[in-house]
Motif scaffolding. Structure first.
Motif, PDB file in Angstrom:
ATOM      1  N   ALA A 109      91.977  12.535  60.812  1.00 39.69           N
ATOM      2  CA  ALA A 109      91.406  11.212  61.047  1.00 39.69           C
ATOM      3  C   ALA A 109      90.009  11.285  61.647  1.00 39.69           C
ATOM      4  CB  ALA A 109      92.315  10.406  61.962  1.00 39.69           C
ATOM      5  N   TYR A 110      89.675  12.394  62.290  1.00 39.18           N
ATOM      6  CA  TYR A 110      88.413  12.511  63.018  1.00 39.18           C
ATOM      7  C   TYR A 110      87.389  13.374  62.276  1.00 39.18           C
ATOM      8  CZ  TYR A 110      91.851  11.089  66.433  1.00 39.18           C
ATOM      9  OH  TYR A 110      92.877  10.432  67.060  1.00 39.18           O
ATOM     10  N   LYS A 111      87.862  14.295  61.435  1.00 41.82           N
ATOM     11  CA  LYS A 111      86.951  15.238  60.796  1.00 41.82           C
ATOM     12  C   LYS A 111      86.867  15.070  59.284  1.00 41.82           C
ATOM     13  CE  LYS A 111      89.076  18.803  62.739  1.00 41.82           C
ATOM     14  NZ  LYS A 111      90.014  18.135  63.686  1.00 41.82           N
ATOM     15  N   GLY A 112      87.918  14.580  58.651  1.00 40.58           N
ATOM     16  CA  GLY A 112      87.883  14.375  57.209  1.00 40.58           C
ATOM     17  C   GLY A 112      88.848  15.287  56.478  1.00 40.58           C
ATOM     18  N   GLU A 113      88.473  15.689  55.255  1.00 42.44           N
ATOM     19  CA  GLU A 113      89.331  16.540  54.425  1.00 42.44           C
ATOM     20  C   GLU A 113      88.870  17.983  54.496  1.00 42.44           C
ATOM     21  OE1 GLU A 113      91.206  15.534  50.355  1.00 42.44           O
ATOM     22  OE2 GLU A 113      89.456  16.761  49.850  1.00 42.44           O
ATOM     23  N   ALA A 114      89.811  18.874  54.813  1.00 39.99           N
ATOM     24  CA  ALA A 114      89.523  20.301  54.905  1.00 39.99           C
ATOM     25  C   ALA A 114      90.033  21.016  53.666  1.00 39.99           C
ATOM     26  CB  ALA A 114      90.177  20.895  56.150  1.00 39.99           C
ATOM     27  N   SER A 115      89.278  22.013  53.214  1.00 36.54           N
ATOM     28  CA  SER A 115      89.691  22.903  52.136  1.00 36.54           C
ATOM     29  C   SER A 115      89.919  24.289  52.722  1.00 36.54           C
ATOM     30  CB  SER A 115      88.605  22.973  51.052  1.00 36.54           C
ATOM     31  OG  SER A 115      88.322  21.694  50.530  1.00 36.54           O
ATOM     32  N   TYR A 116      90.924  25.015  52.186  1.00 37.36           N
ATOM     33  CA  TYR A 116      91.366  26.239  52.828  1.00 37.36           C
ATOM     34  C   TYR A 116      91.070  27.487  52.009  1.00 37.36           C
ATOM     35  CZ  TYR A 116      93.581  23.528  56.440  1.00 37.36           C
ATOM     36  OH  TYR A 116      93.781  22.689  57.489  1.00 37.36           O
ATOM     37  N   TYR A 117      91.041  28.631  52.750  1.00 36.11           N
ATOM     38  CA  TYR A 117      90.794  29.939  52.154  1.00 36.11           C
ATOM     39  C   TYR A 117      91.830  30.937  52.658  1.00 36.11           C
ATOM     40  CZ  TYR A 117      86.092  27.974  51.513  1.00 36.11           C
ATOM     41  OH  TYR A 117      85.028  27.174  51.200  1.00 36.11           O
ATOM     42  N   SER A 118      92.110  31.908  51.813  1.00 39.47           N
ATOM     43  CA  SER A 118      92.874  33.073  52.236  1.00 39.47           C
ATOM     44  C   SER A 118      91.934  34.252  52.398  1.00 39.47           C
ATOM     45  CB  SER A 118      93.961  33.417  51.206  1.00 39.47           C
ATOM     46  OG  SER A 118      94.973  32.434  51.188  1.00 39.47           O
ATOM     47  N   VAL A 119      92.331  35.187  53.271  1.00 36.22           N
ATOM     48  CA  VAL A 119      91.619  36.453  53.446  1.00 36.22           C
ATOM     49  C   VAL A 119      92.660  37.548  53.294  1.00 36.22           C
ATOM     50  CG1 VAL A 119      90.332  37.922  55.017  1.00 36.22           C
ATOM     51  CG2 VAL A 119      89.884  35.466  54.980  1.00 36.22           C
ATOM     52  N   GLY A 120      92.612  38.303  52.184  1.00 37.40           N
ATOM     53  CA  GLY A 120      93.626  39.314  51.932  1.00 37.40           C
ATOM     54  C   GLY A 120      94.996  38.680  51.888  1.00 37.40           C
ATOM     55  N   SER A 121      95.920  39.190  52.707  1.00 39.04           N
ATOM     56  CA  SER A 121      97.285  38.667  52.745  1.00 39.04           C
ATOM     57  C   SER A 121      97.430  37.470  53.682  1.00 39.04           C
ATOM     58  CB  SER A 121      98.257  39.770  53.178  1.00 39.04           C
ATOM     59  OG  SER A 121      97.948  40.216  54.490  1.00 39.04           O
ATOM     60  N   LEU A 122      96.360  37.082  54.355  1.00 41.91           N
ATOM     61  CA  LEU A 122      96.403  35.968  55.300  1.00 41.91           C
ATOM     62  C   LEU A 122      96.122  34.667  54.545  1.00 41.91           C
ATOM     63  CD1 LEU A 122      94.422  37.583  58.273  1.00 41.91           C
ATOM     64  CD2 LEU A 122      96.899  37.555  57.866  1.00 41.91           C
TER      65      LEU A 122
END
Length: 267
Positions: free
Chosen positions: A208-221
């Motif tokens: 509600a305060y920051k908006g829409e986030a898009s995500y990333y993986s790093v290796g197996s994380l």
């Protein structure tokens, strides 16, 4: 010992809480105006940390009637740092205070009248049952905004390093720090300060305060990092920057000191 304000707020979690607002609130289902009021209340049911808007029944623009449905399943509890367990956001029909459910227009179970004199002529509305919510003429995002919740973005000259199993993922002496009520500090990095290979996952979340986030993986994380490409007006300083879930399988060194992993609902 002085009482911390956050501790004071957590101490009220078992109670039904309400706060009037002077903002004009409008609710839409498609192009149908469901409610239009300048007398709305923010309501937090017991064990909830995200408020819902309640509107006077007289300010509903669609019919309402009693609703009787099955009892929804109990939701999982999560911890916010050192605070007590709270219910995860969502599942509006899991009510933690006595009251009566309502059908609002055609939305079954989308309203709730708590058994509380202060809210006797109000209906708490399910955010997800409707298509658009406006505060004055600005559209809201994700859920109602809490007037006691702050998000502060600050440029910093502190040294921050994010690593996993000894491998540096990101490092900067000019990070951007985001301070949000009840959550650990988030460290945002310019793309050139990120050493890890960020792989987009297609996951998105809404704040509600920051908006829409898009995500990333790093290796197996998986989904370990995120970015706000087009943040809301409160947080322009994090646009395009990258942050990591420091409560997961990464380590944080701040000014050369290894920090303990925080505990949040995303741990």
């Amino acid at each position: 010992m002085a009482l911390t304000m956050l501790g004071h707020m957590f101490s009220a979690l078992p109670e039904l809480r309400a706060q009037p607002t002077q903002k004009r609130i409008r609710v839409f289902a498609g192009d149908v105006l469901v409610a239009d009021t300048t007398r709305a209340m923010l309501v937090w049911e017991p064990r909830r940390i995200v408020a819902q808007y309640a509107v006077p029944l007289a300010d509903l623009r669609v019919p309402y009637e009693s609703f009787v449905g099955g009892t929804p399943e109990e939701m999982a509890s999560v911890r916010m740092g050192d605070g007590p367990p709270v219910l995860q956001p969502g599942n509006f029909r899991l009510h933690t205070t006595p009251g009566a459910e309502l059908t609002i227009g055609t939305a079954a179970g989308a309203g709730f009248r708590p058994n509380e004199p202060q809210l006797a002529d109000y209906a708490v509305l399910d955010w997800n049952a409707f298509d658009a919510w406006l505060e004055e003429d600005d559209r809201l995002f994700a859920h109602p905004r809490d007037p006691f919740h702050r998000v502060d973005v600050r440029r910093s000259s502190r040294s921050v390093r994010i690593s996993a199993d000894g491998a540096v993922l990101a490092e900067s002496s000019t990070p951007t720090l985001l301070f949000e009520t009840g959550l650990p500090t988030r460290y945002y990095f310019r793309r050139e300060d990120v050493a890890a290979d960020l792989v987009p996952t297609g996951t998105t979340t809404a704040c509600a305060y920051k908006g829409e986030a898009s995500y990333y993986s790093v290796g197996s994380l998986t989904d370990i990092a995120w970015t706000y490409e087009k943040p809301l007006w409160d947080c322009p300083g994090i646009e395009g920057l990258v942050a990591f879930f420091t409560e997961r399988q990464v380590d944080v060194d701040l000014d050369g000191v290894r920090l303990e992993r925080p505990v949040t609902p995303w741990s």
